[in-house]
Design a protein around this motif. Structure first.
Motif: not given
Length: 414
Positions: A143-147, A258-259, A290-292, A331-334
């Motif tokens: 469970x990667x946090x971005x996926x 964090x990922x 890039x830019x996580x 999470x706080x986004x770029x």
């Protein structure tokens, strides 16, 4: 009329698209357009939606069937697009009965998380390709946090070794000289099978049982799941190609945590160093984001440095894309321009790394598998183009590299 399949995303989707082309054709759906979607990024979804609208505009009478990860996760959204007749979930898209019942009322997309088996589908024709893909595993338990892919593919399931061997034998008999083993997370292969074989044990048995297979490749590997048998094959088996694609994602430990990745920066470097000690001609590709969220310029610099520290040559770069209902999206986004700018810098670093590899191969003799009369790939998966002469697609030829462009090696056929 034939079945047209529009494919987005990974190598596994490429394999499944060919299986669906065959299933739809056998079921008598000539003229249908099948769109196999991807959910990895918002851009992949946008491209698929655009393709559906274009297909409907250019072929207003064609039946359009949408499937794949994006369709699995949000079927109603895709069913509402102009011209879409049917949405088929990932659990059902490779079942012959699904395509046989296409003229019946639509069935709901089933719960992919309830899937327990991965059927082995024999695909012996890959349109326009000299290499073939074989699915050995499906789904993901991590469970990667971005996926969102686990929610599109379901839990990890492995194809029995006997079925994999049968497929590879059939592909070699059909004339393919190279096979790529693919899946969502192939290094998780085996725990659900009798005896719990590892990926390396499966590959060792496959190569022993199909000695006529000239070349074997592996799709993306997790850096901390390479087992002892696979390490021995890397060192000793020339038919296992000297090219590994790594699922790295980032170069900073804090961002990796964090990922919710299972490796750290040092693990990636250690893997690359060990593989090169065992096989000095080994070349690496990698997936990088890039830019996580929360990524600083210093964190990004660590990813840039990882290209050099691991000796990466072929990069697959993603600017971070928020996926609905994932922890990373909260999470706080770029800013999006920052993500795109960093992705561009990372691609430039990848282009420089590829150029160094190409320059180092000038004057070397390479075994090239030709996909087209004038283009192919070396054992290290470097693209090669003939500056003069031609070859037969599917042919493996040894040629001396005479030069390079930013995109490929150059050689001349005798």
């Amino acid at each position: 009329m034939t079945v047209e399949v529009l494919t987005f995303g990974c190598r596994l989707n490429t394999y499944e698209s060919e299986a669906m082309r065959d299933l739809a054709s056998r079921a008598g759906h000539a003229g249908a357009i099948v769109v196999n979607t991807c959910a990895v990024t918002a851009e992949a979804e946008r491209q698929a939606r655009q393709a559906i609208r274009r297909a409907h505009r250019d072929n207003p009478g064609a039946r359009i069937i949408v499937t794949g990860c994006a369709a699995q996760i949000a079927p109603d959204r895709w069913a509402g697009l102009p011209g879409v007749e049917r949405v088929i979930g990932n659990a059902d898209k490779l079942k012959p009965e699904t395509w046989a019942a296409l003229d019946s009322p639509p069935a709901p997309v089933t719960d992919i998380m309830a899937a327990t088996e991965t059927a082995a589908h024999l695909v012996t024709e890959f349109a326009g390709r000299a290499r073939a893909f074989v699915q050995v595993q499906q789904g993901c338990d991590h469970r990667c946090t971005f996926c969102v892919i686990p929610f599109g593919r379901g839990p990890s399931r492995s194809v029995p070794i006997g079925a994999i061997v049968e497929q590879v034998r059939a592909l070699v008999a059909a004339g393919y000289r190279e096979v790529v083993l693919t899946g969502v997370d192939i290094t998780s292969f085996g725990p659900d099978l009798p005896g719990q074989p590892t990926l390396g044990q499966m590959v060792r048995r496959l190569l022993a049982l199909v000695p006529e297979l000239p070349r074997l490749r592996l799709s993306s590997l997790d850096p901390v799941e390479v087992d002892d048998d696979l390490w021995r094959l890397i060192a000793e088996e020339p038919r296992l190609m000297p090219h590994l694609h790594l699922s790295l994602q980032h170069g900073a430990d804090l961002i990796l945590k964090r990922m919710k990745r299972r490796h750290l920066r040092a693990d990636a470097i250690a893997l690359a160093d060990r593989a090169r000690r065992l096989r000095p001609d080994m070349v690496f590709g990698a997936d990088l984001i890039a830019g996580f969220p929360t990524e600083t310029e210093a964190h990004f610099a660590e990813t840039l440095a990882l290209v050099e520290d691991c000796g990466l040559s072929f990069l697959h770069v993603f600017p971070y894309s928020e996926r609905p209902d994932t922890p990373a999206a909260r999470m706080p986004q770029l800013p999006v321009p920052v993500r795109k700018e960093r992705a561009a810098r990372l691609r430039e670093a990848g282009a420089r790394a590829a150029a160094r590899l190409f320059d180092a191969r000038i004057g070397q003799e390479e075994a090239v598998l030709f996909e087209h009369a004038d283009r192919g790939h070396t054992e290290q998966f470097a693209p090669l183009r003939l500056a003069r002469g031609g070859a037969t697609p599917g042919e493996i030829r040894r040629l001396r590299v005479t030069g390079a462009t930013p995109d490929a090696l150059l050689a001349e056929a005798a």
